[in-house]
Every structure is written in structure tokens, then in C-alpha cells.
Design a protein around this motif. Structure first.
Motif, short mmCIF file in Angstrom:
data_model
loop_
_atom_site.label_atom_id
_atom_site.label_comp_id
_atom_site.label_asym_id
_atom_site.label_seq_id
_atom_site.Cartn_x
_atom_site.Cartn_y
_atom_site.Cartn_z
N SER A 2 16.51 21.23 6.84
CA SER A 2 15.20 21.57 7.38
C SER A 2 15.24 22.87 8.17
CB SER A 2 14.68 20.44 8.26
OG SER A 2 13.41 20.76 8.78
N ASP A 3 14.11 23.61 8.11
CA ASP A 3 13.97 24.83 8.90
C ASP A 3 13.56 24.52 10.33
OD1 ASP A 3 14.55 26.36 6.64
OD2 ASP A 3 12.44 26.44 6.04
N ASP A 4 13.16 23.28 10.60
CA ASP A 4 12.81 22.89 11.97
C ASP A 4 13.61 21.66 12.37
OD1 ASP A 4 11.60 20.92 10.48
OD2 ASP A 4 9.58 21.24 11.26
N ASN A 5 13.40 21.18 13.58
CA ASN A 5 14.17 20.06 14.12
C ASN A 5 13.60 18.74 13.62
OD1 ASN A 5 14.90 17.89 16.11
ND2 ASN A 5 16.12 19.56 16.95
N HIS A 53 0.86 -1.18 0.00
CA HIS A 53 0.00 0.00 0.00
C HIS A 53 0.90 1.23 0.00
CE1 HIS A 53 -3.81 -2.08 1.84
NE2 HIS A 53 -3.33 -2.72 0.78
N VAL A 54 0.47 2.27 -0.71
CA VAL A 54 1.30 3.47 -0.90
C VAL A 54 0.56 4.71 -0.39
CG1 VAL A 54 2.35 4.99 -2.61
CG2 VAL A 54 2.54 2.51 -2.86
N GLY A 55 1.31 5.57 0.31
CA GLY A 55 0.81 6.87 0.70
C GLY A 55 1.76 7.95 0.22
N VAL A 56 1.25 9.16 0.01
CA VAL A 56 2.09 10.27 -0.45
C VAL A 56 1.75 11.54 0.33
CG1 VAL A 56 2.73 11.75 -2.39
CG2 VAL A 56 2.30 9.32 -2.79
N VAL A 57 2.79 12.15 0.88
CA VAL A 57 2.68 13.44 1.57
C VAL A 57 3.67 14.39 0.91
CG1 VAL A 57 3.11 14.68 3.74
CG2 VAL A 57 1.99 12.44 3.78
N THR A 58 3.23 15.62 0.62
CA THR A 58 4.18 16.64 0.21
C THR A 58 4.27 17.67 1.33
OG1 THR A 58 2.48 17.95 -0.93
CG2 THR A 58 3.74 16.36 -2.26
N TYR A 59 5.39 18.38 1.36
CA TYR A 59 5.54 19.38 2.41
C TYR A 59 6.47 20.50 1.96
CZ TYR A 59 10.25 17.70 3.58
OH TYR A 59 11.58 17.37 3.54
N SER A 60 6.21 21.66 2.48
CA SER A 60 7.11 22.81 2.40
C SER A 60 7.05 23.44 3.78
CB SER A 60 6.69 23.76 1.28
OG SER A 60 5.33 24.13 1.40
N SER A 61 6.39 24.59 3.90
CA SER A 61 6.18 25.15 5.24
C SER A 61 5.17 24.32 6.01
CB SER A 61 5.71 26.61 5.13
OG SER A 61 6.66 27.40 4.44
N GLY A 110 5.91 25.12 -3.53
CA GLY A 110 7.00 25.98 -3.08
C GLY A 110 6.80 26.36 -1.62
N GLY A 111 7.78 27.04 -1.05
CA GLY A 111 7.70 27.44 0.35
C GLY A 111 8.94 27.04 1.11
N GLY A 112 8.82 26.93 2.43
CA GLY A 112 9.94 26.57 3.28
C GLY A 112 10.19 25.07 3.32
N THR A 113 11.02 24.63 4.27
CA THR A 113 11.38 23.21 4.37
C THR A 113 11.24 22.75 5.81
OG1 THR A 113 13.01 23.57 2.60
CG2 THR A 113 13.14 21.47 3.78
N ASN A 114 10.04 22.42 6.23
CA ASN A 114 9.79 21.96 7.60
C ASN A 114 9.64 20.44 7.61
OD1 ASN A 114 9.93 24.50 8.80
ND2 ASN A 114 7.75 24.90 8.51
N THR A 115 10.78 19.76 7.51
CA THR A 115 10.79 18.30 7.45
C THR A 115 10.29 17.68 8.75
OG1 THR A 115 12.67 18.45 5.95
CG2 THR A 115 12.20 16.30 6.90
N GLY A 116 10.67 18.27 9.90
CA GLY A 116 10.22 17.73 11.18
C GLY A 116 8.71 17.73 11.29
N ALA A 117 8.08 18.83 10.88
CA ALA A 117 6.62 18.91 10.92
C ALA A 117 6.00 17.87 9.99
CB ALA A 117 6.17 20.31 10.52
N VAL A 156 11.73 9.75 2.85
CA VAL A 156 11.77 11.21 2.75
C VAL A 156 12.63 11.60 1.56
CG1 VAL A 156 12.41 13.37 3.91
CG2 VAL A 156 11.51 11.45 5.25
N ILE A 157 12.10 12.46 0.69
CA ILE A 157 12.84 12.96 -0.46
C ILE A 157 12.98 14.47 -0.27
CG2 ILE A 157 12.90 13.18 -2.98
CD1 ILE A 157 11.03 10.75 -3.10
#
Length: 208
Positions: free
Chosen positions: A165-168, A90-98, A126-133, A159-160
Motif C-alpha cells: 500500500s501507498d498509505d498506512n 449479503h454482499v458488498g463490493v468496493v474497488t480502490y486504487s488511489s 488503474g492508479g495507485g494502491t491506497n489500501t488504508g483509505a 481485501v484482494i
């Protein structure tokens, strides 16, 4: 680098190693084309035929439209090689920036073609890079039974990302791993390798 499963793990359901630190996405595409399956079948490889796999994709401004198109191609190639089915992967997809956004939950599709069609139009914001969030969001909103997480099935997050990251990320990644998720990272362009190594499962050289 990553931790938990061995390098053969991702190879067993995608024709590419689990984690990379590469200057360009095209290198990842080349490795998919040229990677050879090893003859030894490990327990990880067997388990990979039955897995819940979530891709957490950086869509920050530093990626850029052209690179994000290559990321789509990269995802398309990996998912094409998965045994996606109701009783398989099974596959899930999340994208993130801020902020993170869920696009595909683990119980959204059990048809590979539907996932591939969606990946072709995966939006870029586009946007920031909040990988922790994004890691926290994935644990709280994607890796849940209500959204399709299955008991007794290997849980995998990939994680790609292309930047620091801008956060922890360390604590968020540790909590996700403690929740039973094997964490891999694909580093693109300016990715912080040290940060990726802190994020992924142990041993890191097998998951980044």
C-alpha cells in the motif's frame, strides 16, 4: 492470513480458504476448484450462512487488465457459492486504487444472479494502491446500518490486493476490526505478506 474466524469460516460459504498469499490469481482459481470441505462443522461455519461480506478489490495499475479479469472470475466463483438471499448472506463490493469506489452496498442486491451479472462488468481503472483509505471508506460508507449492515450478523471484509500500500493500513485495519469486522486478505503476485499479516484478524496465518 486473518484474524477472528477460523479457516473453516470462508470454506463454509465459499469453496476456498479465506486468505492466500499466491504468486498468481490462477492459483486461487485452482484452489477453488480443488478445495475440499472439511467434515467438522464449526460455529464459524454455521455463522457463515448468515453474514455481511464485503470484497475490497485492488484495481491499481500494477494489477493489469488480464489479471483483473481473473480477479473478476475469482469473485464470481466465490459469490456463486454463497447463500445470497434477503435472510442469508449479503454482499458488498468496493474497488480502490488511489481512491475507493463503492459498487455494491450490502443492501443493493439480495439476488445472487444480479450480483454475478455486475461482477462480469466490474470496471477496472488503474492508479495507485491506497489500501488504508479503502479500509476507512469501507468502514464509514459500507459497514453502516443505512447501507445494509445487520445487527447480530457476522461482518466480514476480504481485501484482494497485489502490492504494498501507498498509505498506512495498520491503523485503518485495526479500527475496522475493532468495529466488529473479521478481516481477511488475498495476496496476489507482489503482495507484501508482512503488510497483509498486520492487516488481518488474529491469528494472521488463518486469515491471509
Amino acid at each position: 492470513m486473518s484474524a477472528g474466524a477460523s479457516m473453516d469460516f470462508l470454506r463454509s460459504f465459499a469453496s476456498v480458504g479465506y486468505a492466500y498469499d499466491s504468486p498468481r490469481v490462477t492459483v486461487l482459481e485452482d484452489s477453488i476448484k480443488t478445495e475440499k470441505m472439511e467434515t467438522n462443522v464449526t460455529e464459524d461455519c454455521k455463522g457463515a450462512k448468515l453474514a455481511d461480506v464485503v470484497f475490497i478489490v485492488d484495481e491499481s495499475g500494477s494489477i493489469g487488465t488480464s489479471n483483473f479479469r481473473m480477479v473478476r472470475t475469482f469473485l464470481h466463483r466465490i459469490v456463486s457459492s454463497l447463500d445470497v438471499s434477503q435472510k442469508g448472506v449479503h454482499v458488498g463490493v468496493v474497488t480502490y486504487s488511489s481512491m475507493p469506489t463503492a459498487h455494491i452496498y450490502l443492501n443493493t442486491f439480495d439476488d445472487k444472479n444480479e450480483i454475478l451479472q455486475f461482477l462480469n462488468i466490474l470496471p477496472y481503472q488503474g492508479g495507485g494502491t491506497n489500501t488504508g483509505a479503502a479500509l476507512n471508506f469501507t468502514r464509514e460508507e459500507i459497514f453502516t446500518e443505512q447501507k445494509g449492515r445487520r445487527k447480530g450478523v457476522q461482518q466480514v471484509a476480504v481485501v484482494i490486493t497485489d502490492g504494498e500500500s501507498d498509505d498506512n493500513v495498520t491503523e485503518a485495519a485495526a479500527i475496522l476490526r475493532r468495529d466488529g469486522v473479521t478481516l481477511y486478505a488475498v495476496g496476489i503476485e507482489n503482495a507484501n505478506k508482512a503488510e497483509l499479516e498486520k492487516m488481518v484478524s488474529y491469528p494472521s496465518h488463518k486469515h491471509v
